[in-house]
Design a protein around this motif. Structure first.
Motif, PDB file in Angstrom:
ATOM      1  N   THR A 438      36.972   1.928   2.565  1.00  0.00           N
ATOM      2  CA  THR A 438      36.892   1.094   3.771  1.00  0.00           C
ATOM      3  C   THR A 438      37.910  -0.046   3.665  1.00  0.00           C
ATOM      4  OG1 THR A 438      35.237  -0.346   2.778  1.00  0.00           O
ATOM      5  CG2 THR A 438      34.417   1.594   3.948  1.00  0.00           C
ATOM      6  N   GLU A 439      37.989  -0.880   4.706  1.00  0.00           N
ATOM      7  CA  GLU A 439      38.904  -2.036   4.663  1.00  0.00           C
ATOM      8  C   GLU A 439      38.522  -2.969   3.517  1.00  0.00           C
ATOM      9  OE1 GLU A 439      41.533  -2.515   6.486  1.00  0.00           O
ATOM     10  OE2 GLU A 439      41.255  -0.942   8.001  1.00  0.00           O
ATOM     11  N   GLN A 440      37.208  -3.095   3.290  1.00  0.00           N
ATOM     12  CA  GLN A 440      36.737  -4.073   2.289  1.00  0.00           C
ATOM     13  C   GLN A 440      36.548  -3.454   0.896  1.00  0.00           C
ATOM     14  OE1 GLN A 440      34.818  -3.464   5.175  1.00  0.00           O
ATOM     15  NE2 GLN A 440      35.921  -5.075   6.276  1.00  0.00           N
ATOM     16  N   GLY A 441      36.282  -2.167   0.828  1.00  0.00           N
ATOM     17  CA  GLY A 441      35.932  -1.584  -0.468  1.00  0.00           C
ATOM     18  C   GLY A 441      35.668  -0.103  -0.328  1.00  0.00           C
ATOM     19  N   SER A 442      34.408   0.275  -0.499  1.00  0.00           N
ATOM     20  CA  SER A 442      34.101   1.699  -0.399  1.00  0.00           C
ATOM     21  C   SER A 442      32.646   1.882   0.012  1.00  0.00           C
ATOM     22  CB  SER A 442      34.337   2.391  -1.742  1.00  0.00           C
ATOM     23  OG  SER A 442      33.365   1.989  -2.674  1.00  0.00           O
ATOM     24  N   SER A 443      32.340   3.090   0.473  1.00  0.00           N
ATOM     25  CA  SER A 443      30.986   3.381   0.918  1.00  0.00           C
ATOM     26  C   SER A 443      30.667   4.845   0.589  1.00  0.00           C
ATOM     27  CB  SER A 443      30.954   3.084   2.423  1.00  0.00           C
ATOM     28  OG  SER A 443      29.958   3.786   3.041  1.00  0.00           O
ATOM     29  N   VAL A 444      29.548   5.056  -0.085  1.00  0.00           N
ATOM     30  CA  VAL A 444      29.146   6.426  -0.436  1.00  0.00           C
ATOM     31  C   VAL A 444      28.648   7.102   0.838  1.00  0.00           C
ATOM     32  CG1 VAL A 444      27.596   7.842  -1.843  1.00  0.00           C
ATOM     33  CG2 VAL A 444      28.559   5.733  -2.788  1.00  0.00           C
ATOM     34  N   LEU A 445      29.178   8.260   1.154  1.00  0.00           N
ATOM     35  CA  LEU A 445      28.804   8.946   2.395  1.00  0.00           C
ATOM     36  C   LEU A 445      27.476   9.692   2.238  1.00  0.00           C
ATOM     37  CD1 LEU A 445      32.270  10.325   3.581  1.00  0.00           C
ATOM     38  CD2 LEU A 445      31.051   8.282   4.381  1.00  0.00           C
ATOM     39  N   GLY A 446      26.781   9.818   3.372  1.00  0.00           N
ATOM     40  CA  GLY A 446      25.555  10.607   3.409  1.00  0.00           C
ATOM     41  C   GLY A 446      24.331   9.809   2.985  1.00  0.00           C
ATOM     42  N   THR A 447      23.168  10.386   3.289  1.00  0.00           N
ATOM     43  CA  THR A 447      21.904   9.807   2.821  1.00  0.00           C
ATOM     44  C   THR A 447      21.879   9.951   1.294  1.00  0.00           C
ATOM     45  OG1 THR A 447      20.902  10.610   4.843  1.00  0.00           O
ATOM     46  CG2 THR A 447      19.392   9.953   3.084  1.00  0.00           C
ATOM     47  N   PRO A 448      21.492   8.874   0.576  1.00  0.00           N
ATOM     48  CA  PRO A 448      21.538   8.974  -0.889  1.00  0.00           C
ATOM     49  C   PRO A 448      20.768  10.191  -1.429  1.00  0.00           C
ATOM     50  CG  PRO A 448      21.165   6.704  -0.228  1.00  0.00           C
ATOM     51  CD  PRO A 448      21.095   7.530   1.033  1.00  0.00           C
ATOM     52  N   ILE A 449      21.335  10.806  -2.427  1.00  0.00           N
ATOM     53  CA  ILE A 449      20.690  11.912  -3.155  1.00  0.00           C
ATOM     54  C   ILE A 449      20.333  11.327  -4.516  1.00  0.00           C
ATOM     55  CG2 ILE A 449      21.026  14.238  -4.112  1.00  0.00           C
ATOM     56  CD1 ILE A 449      23.285  14.589  -1.945  1.00  0.00           C
ATOM     57  N   PRO A 450      19.085  11.484  -4.976  1.00  0.00           N
ATOM     58  CA  PRO A 450      18.686  10.798  -6.211  1.00  0.00           C
ATOM     59  C   PRO A 450      19.713  10.984  -7.318  1.00  0.00           C
ATOM     60  CG  PRO A 450      16.844  12.001  -5.255  1.00  0.00           C
ATOM     61  CD  PRO A 450      18.036  12.349  -4.421  1.00  0.00           C
ATOM     62  N   LYS A 451      20.029   9.870  -7.993  1.00  0.00           N
ATOM     63  CA  LYS A 451      20.938   9.980  -9.140  1.00  0.00           C
ATOM     64  C   LYS A 451      20.583   9.045 -10.293  1.00  0.00           C
ATOM     65  CE  LYS A 451      24.717   7.185  -7.162  1.00  0.00           C
ATOM     66  NZ  LYS A 451      26.141   7.138  -6.854  1.00  0.00           N
ATOM     67  N   ARG A 452      19.864   7.931 -10.052  1.00  0.00           N
ATOM     68  CA  ARG A 452      19.387   7.172 -11.210  1.00  0.00           C
ATOM     69  C   ARG A 452      18.405   8.080 -11.958  1.00  0.00           C
ATOM     70  NH1 ARG A 452      16.752   1.691  -9.923  1.00  0.00           N
ATOM     71  NH2 ARG A 452      15.501   3.125  -8.688  1.00  0.00           N
ATOM     72  N   ALA A 453      18.394   7.975 -13.287  1.00  0.00           N
ATOM     73  CA  ALA A 453      17.603   8.926 -14.084  1.00  0.00           C
ATOM     74  C   ALA A 453      16.151   8.986 -13.605  1.00  0.00           C
ATOM     75  CB  ALA A 453      17.669   8.553 -15.559  1.00  0.00           C
ATOM     76  N   GLN A 454      15.576   7.802 -13.356  1.00  0.00           N
ATOM     77  CA  GLN A 454      14.153   7.808 -12.962  1.00  0.00           C
ATOM     78  C   GLN A 454      13.971   8.423 -11.563  1.00  0.00           C
ATOM     79  OE1 GLN A 454      16.083   5.232 -13.660  1.00  0.00           O
ATOM     80  NE2 GLN A 454      15.416   3.309 -12.708  1.00  0.00           N
ATOM     81  N   ASP A 455      14.966   8.295 -10.709  1.00  0.00           N
ATOM     82  CA  ASP A 455      14.861   8.889  -9.368  1.00  0.00           C
ATOM     83  C   ASP A 455      15.015  10.412  -9.426  1.00  0.00           C
ATOM     84  OD1 ASP A 455      14.533   6.326  -8.444  1.00  0.00           O
ATOM     85  OD2 ASP A 455      16.640   6.075  -7.862  1.00  0.00           O
ATOM     86  N   VAL A 456      15.913  10.872 -10.304  1.00  0.00           N
ATOM     87  CA  VAL A 456      16.050  12.330 -10.492  1.00  0.00           C
ATOM     88  C   VAL A 456      14.734  12.889 -11.029  1.00  0.00           C
ATOM     89  CG1 VAL A 456      17.233  14.120 -11.839  1.00  0.00           C
ATOM     90  CG2 VAL A 456      18.555  12.246 -10.840  1.00  0.00           C
ATOM     91  N   GLU A 457      14.159  12.196 -12.001  1.00  0.00           N
ATOM     92  CA  GLU A 457      12.884  12.673 -12.580  1.00  0.00           C
ATOM     93  C   GLU A 457      11.789  12.708 -11.512  1.00  0.00           C
ATOM     94  OE1 GLU A 457      13.504  11.253 -17.233  1.00  0.00           O
ATOM     95  OE2 GLU A 457      12.199  10.055 -15.924  1.00  0.00           O
ATOM     96  N   ALA A 458      11.754  11.685 -10.675  1.00  0.00           N
ATOM     97  CA  ALA A 458      10.720  11.648  -9.626  1.00  0.00           C
ATOM     98  C   ALA A 458      10.935  12.804  -8.645  1.00  0.00           C
ATOM     99  CB  ALA A 458      10.753  10.305  -8.917  1.00  0.00           C
ATOM    100  N   ALA A 459      12.174  13.040  -8.260  1.00  0.00           N
ATOM    101  CA  ALA A 459      12.457  14.130  -7.289  1.00  0.00           C
ATOM    102  C   ALA A 459      12.106  15.487  -7.898  1.00  0.00           C
ATOM    103  CB  ALA A 459      13.916  14.085  -6.873  1.00  0.00           C
ATOM    104  N   MET A 460      12.313  15.612  -9.218  1.00  0.00           N
ATOM    105  CA  MET A 460      11.999  16.885  -9.870  1.00  0.00           C
ATOM    106  C   MET A 460      10.496  17.116  -9.955  1.00  0.00           C
ATOM    107  SD  MET A 460      14.920  17.134 -12.793  1.00  0.00           S
ATOM    108  CE  MET A 460      14.586  18.853 -13.155  1.00  0.00           C
ATOM    109  N   GLN A 461       9.770  16.014  -9.920  1.00  0.00           N
ATOM    110  CA  GLN A 461       8.311  16.156  -9.946  1.00  0.00           C
ATOM    111  C   GLN A 461       7.738  16.169  -8.528  1.00  0.00           C
ATOM    112  OE1 GLN A 461       7.658  13.017 -12.782  1.00  0.00           O
ATOM    113  NE2 GLN A 461       8.970  14.187 -14.163  1.00  0.00           N
ATOM    114  N   GLY A 462       8.607  16.314  -7.557  1.00  0.00           N
ATOM    115  CA  GLY A 462       8.168  16.482  -6.171  1.00  0.00           C
ATOM    116  C   GLY A 462       7.875  15.185  -5.462  1.00  0.00           C
ATOM    117  N   ASN A 463       8.308  14.041  -6.037  1.00  0.00           N
ATOM    118  CA  ASN A 463       8.057  12.748  -5.394  1.00  0.00           C
ATOM    119  C   ASN A 463       9.314  12.225  -4.698  1.00  0.00           C
ATOM    120  OD1 ASN A 463       5.472  12.784  -6.555  1.00  0.00           O
ATOM    121  ND2 ASN A 463       6.341  12.011  -8.470  1.00  0.00           N
TER     122      ASN A 463
END
Ligand code: GLY
Ligand code: MN
Ligand code: MN
Length: 463
Positions: A438-463
């Motif tokens: 972007t003009e100022q920096g950057s922006s990750v496209l799309g709705t976030p997909i879990p990537k922090r370790a605890q978020d990946v673990e939660a998604a894998m457990q169906g949460n």
């Protein structure tokens, strides 16, 4: 397909660029799998899609840079076509839909080009990367295939890259649309990656989500417990507790725009402490890289910064010794991170690379490094607002590479081979997102997909 005005504007800007004369675009023809009428799914050439928006086989187009006039060349569907594959709007209606008011039978194109060349008008065309396109150009230009390949126009390639690498709002929206489906695919893979599941079962479920929309993959899916094989296309292994799986899978929207996402999953849903330590390093490499992206910054420098961070963190775990900058300069770091930080993405997953990888990713006069690892950096040049880039650091333990370097004591002052050997069965980790500058920096496209370790673990457990 976008509005006719979008295609008209793109062509008008191209006509004002540095390629003067006739700009010839050869669209794709169907690619048979095993006999003429049994074909792979049709994928249009991306530059043809960008300027003409039409996704039927057998079309060519000419832009006259002097008059700014465009002509579409193709054939009307005959009765056999109608009987076997259905009716299609006429050529002139299809041309008008993308703002082209002139259309002619395909058979007239060779004569138009012959007359132009006789009059000293230059004919520019892009690097033909499919054999069928080489042969079509050979017919059209009365030239041998080798001469056709050698004759592709760098001026036209540069002009096309200058336009295609800056994405408009309508293109960003399409990449995000592709990412929504890719997100669903990754969430499904997270839920399914349990011990005893065969890799292909997960791949089939992911691809089913996309195929239900009649979409295509942006590239062959990588889903493997042998994630250290960077482009591993085998899907036959059974997932086992304690494995890490690299899932690098992305759909292309029906408009052709690609997505390219990687997540790394602990089979069963919990990272072990040693997996977690390295996972968090890769995530930190990715997040600091994304934070460093802004106009004017060279992507090579961000790659180096990610490599340096990895070396510092892995040194604390005993993998490297010595000055981190020297380890990056020497190329020793690439034993664990042997690929580039990312590439442009758009209509192609590796956007525009058919036009020349170095032309797309490097400034004029910039040399590609010969160093193992850095040599695979596809994007090195300064970032500009509107570029969309993948950010995909990784850490891998490739037994053959570790053994070969150890046998020749390569970089042995920097690398602790005894520690690397303890990880030879570890596999690999990669985390990849698609990021808009972007003009100022950057922006990750799309709705976030879990990537922090605890978020990946939660998604894998169906949460
Ligand atoms: N999916 C291929 C790549 O990440 O470049
Ligand atoms: Mn990828
Ligand atoms: Mn990628």
């Amino acid at each position: 397909m976008f509005s006719a005005e979008i295609y008209q504007q793109r062509r008008a800007r191209l006509a004002k660029g540095d390629a003067h004369g006739l700009l010839l675009f050869v669209g794709h023809v169907d690619a048979p799998m095993n006999y003429l009428h049994n074909c792979y799914p049709f994928i249009q050439d991306s530059s043809f899609t960008y300027f003409f928006g039409l996704s039927e086989p057998g079309l060519c187009a000419l832009i006259d840079s002097t008059s700014g006039e465009t002509t579409l060349f193709g054939d009307e569907a005959d009765m056999d076509d109608i009987v076997w594959t259905g009716e299609l709007p006429g050529l002139s209606a299809r041309a008008l839909g993308v703002g082209v008011s002139r259309s002619r039978p395909a058979s007239e194109l060779a004569d138009v080009l012959r007359v132009a060349r006789k009059n000293g008008t230059s004919v520019h065309y892009l690097n033909p990367y499919r054999a069928e396109t080489v042969l079509r150009l050979a017919e059209l230009l009365d030239a041998a295939p080798d001469a056709v390949r050698a004759g592709a126009s760098p001026a036209l390639a540069r002009a096309v890259i200058a336009l295609r690498e800056i994405k408009g709002a309508e293109e960003i929206a399409e990449i995000e649309r592709a990412l929504e489906v890719t997100r669903e695919m990754h969430l499904e893979a997270m839920r399914m990656s349990q011990p005893g599941v065969v890799e292909r079962e997960v791949v089939g479920a992911m691809e089913g989500i996309m195929r239900r929309r009649d979409w295509q993959l942006a590239y062959p899916s990588i889903f493997s417990r042998r994630g250290e094989i960077l482009h591993n296309h085998g899907h036959a292994q059974i997932l086992q507790a304690g494995d890490l799986v690299v899932n690098d899978t992305g759909a292309s929207a029906d408009s052709g725009y690609a997505s390219d996402i990687t997540r790394t999953l602990p089979v069963g849903g919990r990272f072990s402490p040693r997996q977690r330590a390295l996972y968090d390093i890769v995530l930190e490499m990715q997040e600091t890289s994304i934070a460093a992206m802004k106009p004017g910054v060279r992507y090579r420098d961000i790659h180096r910064q990610a490599a340096r961070l990895m070396v510092e963190r892995m040194s604390s775990l005993g993998f490297f010794h010595g000055d981190a900058e020297a380890i990056v300069d020497s190329g020793a770091y690439a034993i664990a991170f042997p690929h580039g930080l990312g590439h442009q993405i758009g209509l192609d997953v590796h956007d525009m690379e058919s036009l020349g990888e170095t032309l797309v990713g490097y400034e004029d006069g910039d040399q590609r490094s010969p160093l193992f690892g850095l040599a695979y950096l596809r994007m090195a040049k300064p970032l500009r607002p509107g570029m969309v880039i993948t950010v995909e650091p990784g850490i891998y333990f490739i037994p053959a590479l570790i053994d070969a370097w150890q046998a020749e004591a390569r970089h042995s002052a920097f690398i602790d081979y005894a520690v690397f050997q303890q990880y030879r069965d570890f596999g690999g980790i990669r985390i990849e997102d698609n990021v808009l500058v972007t003009e100022q920096g950057s922006s990750v496209l799309g709705t976030p997909i879990p990537k922090r370790a605890q978020d990946v673990e939660a998604a894998m457990q169906g949460n």
